[in-house]
Design a protein around this motif. Structure first.
Motif, PDB file in Angstrom:
ATOM      1  N   VAL A  84      -6.455   5.802  -5.686  1.00  0.00           N
ATOM      2  CA  VAL A  84      -4.784   5.169  -5.641  1.00  0.00           C
ATOM      3  C   VAL A  84      -4.709   3.925  -5.171  1.00  0.00           C
ATOM      4  CG1 VAL A  84      -2.783   5.962  -4.357  1.00  0.00           C
ATOM      5  CG2 VAL A  84      -3.801   7.642  -5.351  1.00  0.00           C
ATOM      6  N   GLN A  85      -5.381   3.399  -4.208  1.00  0.00           N
ATOM      7  CA  GLN A  85      -5.266   1.934  -3.547  1.00  0.00           C
ATOM      8  C   GLN A  85      -5.799   1.159  -4.612  1.00  0.00           C
ATOM      9  OE1 GLN A  85      -3.045   0.922  -1.202  1.00  0.00           O
ATOM     10  NE2 GLN A  85      -2.343   2.706  -0.852  1.00  0.00           N
ATOM     11  N   SER A 137      -1.865   6.729  -8.624  1.00  0.00           N
ATOM     12  CA  SER A 137      -0.797   7.155  -8.625  1.00  0.00           C
ATOM     13  C   SER A 137       0.118   5.574  -9.045  1.00  0.00           C
ATOM     14  CB  SER A 137      -0.263   7.241  -7.144  1.00  0.00           C
ATOM     15  OG  SER A 137       1.081   7.566  -6.874  1.00  0.00           O
ATOM     16  N   ALA A 151      -3.304  13.659   1.521  1.00  0.00           N
ATOM     17  CA  ALA A 151      -3.384  14.416  -0.069  1.00  0.00           C
ATOM     18  C   ALA A 151      -4.548  14.935  -0.037  1.00  0.00           C
ATOM     19  CB  ALA A 151      -3.055  13.317  -1.150  1.00  0.00           C
ATOM     20  N   ILE A 208      -4.945  14.672  -7.099  1.00  0.00           N
ATOM     21  CA  ILE A 208      -5.910  14.888  -6.174  1.00  0.00           C
ATOM     22  C   ILE A 208      -5.865  16.264  -5.588  1.00  0.00           C
ATOM     23  CG2 ILE A 208      -6.680  14.507  -3.465  1.00  0.00           C
ATOM     24  CD1 ILE A 208      -5.247  11.768  -4.021  1.00  0.00           C
ATOM     25  N   MET A 237     -12.592   8.898  -1.106  1.00  0.00           N
ATOM     26  CA  MET A 237     -11.709   7.922  -1.597  1.00  0.00           C
ATOM     27  C   MET A 237     -12.518   6.805  -1.917  1.00  0.00           C
ATOM     28  SD  MET A 237      -9.827   7.224   1.964  1.00  0.00           S
ATOM     29  CE  MET A 237      -8.311   6.754   1.350  1.00  0.00           C
ATOM     30  N   HIS A 241      -6.952  10.189   2.530  1.00  0.00           N
ATOM     31  CA  HIS A 241      -5.328  10.290   2.814  1.00  0.00           C
ATOM     32  C   HIS A 241      -5.093  11.879   2.958  1.00  0.00           C
ATOM     33  CE1 HIS A 241      -1.314  10.346   1.400  1.00  0.00           C
ATOM     34  NE2 HIS A 241      -1.037   9.312   1.599  1.00  0.00           N
ATOM     35  N   GLY A 253       1.635  12.388  -9.762  1.00  0.00           N
ATOM     36  CA  GLY A 253       1.304  11.309  -8.896  1.00  0.00           C
ATOM     37  C   GLY A 253       0.224  11.378  -8.211  1.00  0.00           C
ATOM     38  N   GLY A 254      -0.113  10.599  -7.344  1.00  0.00           N
ATOM     39  CA  GLY A 254      -1.447  10.778  -6.435  1.00  0.00           C
ATOM     40  C   GLY A 254      -1.732  12.092  -6.008  1.00  0.00           C
ATOM     41  N   THR A 255      -0.848  12.613  -5.174  1.00  0.00           N
ATOM     42  CA  THR A 255      -1.026  14.076  -4.689  1.00  0.00           C
ATOM     43  C   THR A 255      -1.216  14.958  -5.381  1.00  0.00           C
ATOM     44  OG1 THR A 255       0.664  12.956  -2.876  1.00  0.00           O
ATOM     45  CG2 THR A 255       0.311  15.528  -3.014  1.00  0.00           C
ATOM     46  N   HIS A 268       3.303   4.360  -8.939  1.00  0.00           N
ATOM     47  CA  HIS A 268       3.852   3.502  -8.098  1.00  0.00           C
ATOM     48  C   HIS A 268       3.201   2.441  -6.845  1.00  0.00           C
ATOM     49  CE1 HIS A 268       4.111   5.502  -4.161  1.00  0.00           C
ATOM     50  NE2 HIS A 268       3.625   6.425  -4.911  1.00  0.00           N
ATOM     51  N   LYS A 269       1.840   2.854  -7.099  1.00  0.00           N
ATOM     52  CA  LYS A 269       1.106   1.780  -6.206  1.00  0.00           C
ATOM     53  C   LYS A 269       0.595   0.583  -7.066  1.00  0.00           C
ATOM     54  CE  LYS A 269       0.614   5.133  -2.827  1.00  0.00           C
ATOM     55  NZ  LYS A 269       1.087   4.977  -1.594  1.00  0.00           N
ATOM     56  N   ALA A 280       0.780  -1.291  -0.024  1.00  0.00           N
ATOM     57  CA  ALA A 280      -0.014  -0.111  -0.019  1.00  0.00           C
ATOM     58  C   ALA A 280       0.887   1.432   0.030  1.00  0.00           C
ATOM     59  CB  ALA A 280      -1.068   0.064   1.227  1.00  0.00           C
ATOM     60  N   ASN A 286      -6.541   3.674   2.307  1.00  0.00           N
ATOM     61  CA  ASN A 286      -4.997   3.149   2.323  1.00  0.00           C
ATOM     62  C   ASN A 286      -4.555   2.482   3.598  1.00  0.00           C
ATOM     63  OD1 ASN A 286      -5.433   6.015   2.761  1.00  0.00           O
ATOM     64  ND2 ASN A 286      -3.186   6.064   3.515  1.00  0.00           N
ATOM     65  N   ALA A 323     -10.862   3.369  -1.859  1.00  0.00           N
ATOM     66  CA  ALA A 323     -10.691   2.570  -0.887  1.00  0.00           C
ATOM     67  C   ALA A 323      -9.550   3.263   0.012  1.00  0.00           C
ATOM     68  CB  ALA A 323     -10.177   0.983  -1.454  1.00  0.00           C
ATOM     69  N   ASP A 358     -10.315   9.482  -4.889  1.00  0.00           N
ATOM     70  CA  ASP A 358      -9.159   8.931  -4.798  1.00  0.00           C
ATOM     71  C   ASP A 358      -8.901   7.340  -5.165  1.00  0.00           C
ATOM     72  OD1 ASP A 358      -6.578   8.221  -3.923  1.00  0.00           O
ATOM     73  OD2 ASP A 358      -6.507   9.160  -2.024  1.00  0.00           O
TER      74      ASP A 358
HETATM   75  N1  PLP Z   1      -4.115   8.589  -1.706  1.00  0.00           N
HETATM   76  C1  PLP Z   1      -3.808   7.383  -1.114  1.00  0.00           C
HETATM   77  C2  PLP Z   1      -5.141   6.294  -0.792  1.00  0.00           C
HETATM   78  C3  PLP Z   1      -2.461   6.837  -0.998  1.00  0.00           C
HETATM   79  O1  PLP Z   1      -2.527   5.626  -0.520  1.00  0.00           O
HETATM   80  C4  PLP Z   1      -1.610   7.786  -1.116  1.00  0.00           C
HETATM   81  C5  PLP Z   1      -0.228   7.161  -1.058  1.00  0.00           C
HETATM   82  O2  PLP Z   1      -0.028   6.644   0.008  1.00  0.00           O
HETATM   83  C6  PLP Z   1      -1.635   8.797  -2.109  1.00  0.00           C
HETATM   84  C7  PLP Z   1      -3.149   9.198  -2.038  1.00  0.00           C
HETATM   85  C8  PLP Z   1      -0.685  10.024  -2.264  1.00  0.00           C
HETATM   86  O3  PLP Z   1      -0.127   9.417  -3.238  1.00  0.00           O
HETATM   87  P1  PLP Z   1       1.478   9.790  -3.902  1.00  0.00           P
HETATM   88  O4  PLP Z   1       2.144   9.534  -2.380  1.00  0.00           O
HETATM   89  O5  PLP Z   1       2.063   8.703  -4.844  1.00  0.00           O
HETATM   90  O6  PLP Z   1       1.385  11.199  -4.401  1.00  0.00           O
END
Ligand code: PLP
Length: 393
Positions: A184-185, A205, A102, A73, A147, A100, A68-70, A207-208, A7, A151, A149, A182
């Motif tokens: 991301v997960q 994101s 973010a 979002i 979100m 998260h 990236g995810g941040t 890398h997830k 995660a 994290n 799911a 979001d």
């Molecule tokens: N949203 C969720 C649910 C996440 O788990 C994460 C990272 O852990 C993020 C957003 C942020 O992603 P990133 O750190 O790759 O920008």
């Protein structure tokens, strides 16, 4: 090493690396260049965009690449809320207490910008309260962000239902509330179909899900009002300035294509291992308590509190035995900060600071789970003794 922190990040897929390498070596062109190497880079970005769009059931013009995810979002929440407020639609945003950081910190920033923000709570399993969500929607609400799911505890939210609630609320009004999720997960474990979900924006994101760090995706439904976060050149259809991370974008598309295949089989395989870990922990570790929903959840995520331990110390003990997991609390300046997610779920503080997140990956094996189950009881017991002695001293 036994890596159970997927995660947090996942290893780069060999196929993603292979797809990226040419763009880190000879094919160095800037996609804005009008000559051959520039066009070659632009073609790669265009192909990646089409591939990602296909994975999400979106149009290529609805896919933006970000860092990236941040960033995705931030762009979605700030960009949509700001554009709708400027159009006179209102200044109220609804989001949840379990996002998260973010998302949560963007909500705080929106408040600083003069928006009103309502944070929706969740039940004990981490599921967002639907009635509270419905009641929070107002005529001046412009954006809801929930979100897909969680994290930390893996609970999956009823996004399709939330989209319906928004549609019901919007009937007969001159503007509809935009819905961002979001997610991301989610890739690897769920088929993400933006049309079926009914969302206006979705963040990922890379890398997830086996892609490179520092790249992400923002799906932005056609005609959704949006003000770019980054200003500069006209890249990404004028919605995200800056020279494209060509290799990262190519790697993102390659990884998402793979993540989007065989989702059900992959999920079933990892869910069986999660069950093995869960059952083993409950049988072997006295006082272990599960956190989060156990039915509607990410198949790879298991969050457990171990009675009487401090999670960061247990993480260090397991690390010394070659096992990588993560803690649900952060110890900064000697003060324990319990997870805001567990707090919102009503988990008592003593249990919250004793929580560990195990997050499995596709490559996790039954032998690895059994090794963790071998090591864990003794480490939890030793950590419990350490905490107790400290408390007595
Ligand atoms: N949203 C969720 C649910 C996440 O788990 C994460 C990272 O852990 C993020 C957003 C942020 O992603 P990133 O750190 O790759 O920008």
């Amino acid at each position: 090493m036994i890596y159970l922190d997927h995660a947090a990040t996942s290893p780069l897929l060999p196929q993603a690396l292979e797809a990226m390498l040419p763009y880190l070596e000879g094919r160095f062109g800037n996609p804005s260049g009008l000559y051959a190497v520039g066009r070659e880079a632009q073609d790669a970005v265009d192909a990646a965009r089409s591939r990602v769009a296909e994975c999400l059931n979106a149009r290529p013009s609805e896919v933006l690449f970000t860092s990236g995810g941040t960033e995705s979002i931030n762009s979605a929440m700030l960009g949509i809320a700001y554009a709708l407020r400027r159009a006179g639609a209102g200044n109220h945003v609804v989001t949840t207490a379990i996002e998260h950081h973010a998302g949560l910190h963007v909500a705080q920033h929106l408040e600083e910008l003069g928006f009103e923000v309502t944070l929706i709570g969740c039940d004990q399993s981490g599921r967002v309260l639907l009635d509270e969500f419905r009641e929070a929607l107002r005529p001046e609400t412009v954006l809801a962000s929930v979100m897909f799911a969680n994290n930390e505890v893996g609970t999956v939210q009823p996004i399709v239902r939330l989209a319906e609630v928004i549609r019901e609320h919007g009937a007969g009004r001159d503007h509809r509330i935009a819905l961002h999720t979001d997610a991301v997960q989610a890739p690897e474990w769920f088929k993400l179909d933006v049309a079926a979900l009914g969302v206006d924006a979705l963040s990922l994101s890379a890398h997830k899900f086996g892609g490179p760090k520092g790249t992400g995706v923002l799906y932005l439904r056609r005609a959704t009002p949006f003000r770019p976060l980054l200003h500069g050149g006209g890249q990404e259809m004028q919605k995200r300035a800056g020279t494209e991370n060509v290799a990262g974008i190519v790697g993102t598309a390659a990884a998402l294509s793979i993540a989007s295949e065989n989702v059900d089989e992959r999920s079933a395989g990892v869910r069986a291992l999660r069950e093995r870990l869960r059952e083993g922990i409950l049988a072997k570790v006295p006082g272990a308590q599960l956190n989060g929903c156990q039915t509607d959840c990410l198949p790879n995520n298991l969050n457990v509190s171990f009675d009487g331990i401090e999670s960061d110390s247990l993480v260090a003990r397991l690390d010394a035995r070659g096992i990588a997991v993560s803690s649900g609390s952060a110890c900064s300046n000697s003060t324990w900060e319990p997870s805001h997610v567990l707090m919102a779920m009503g988990v008592p503080i003593r249990r919250a600071v004793a929580s560990i997140r195990f997050s499995l990956g596709e490559a996790t094996t039954a032998a690895e789970i059994d090794e963790v189950l071998e090591a864990l009881p003794a480490e939890v017991a030793a950590e419990g003794v350490r905490v107790e002695q400290g408390a007595r001293a």
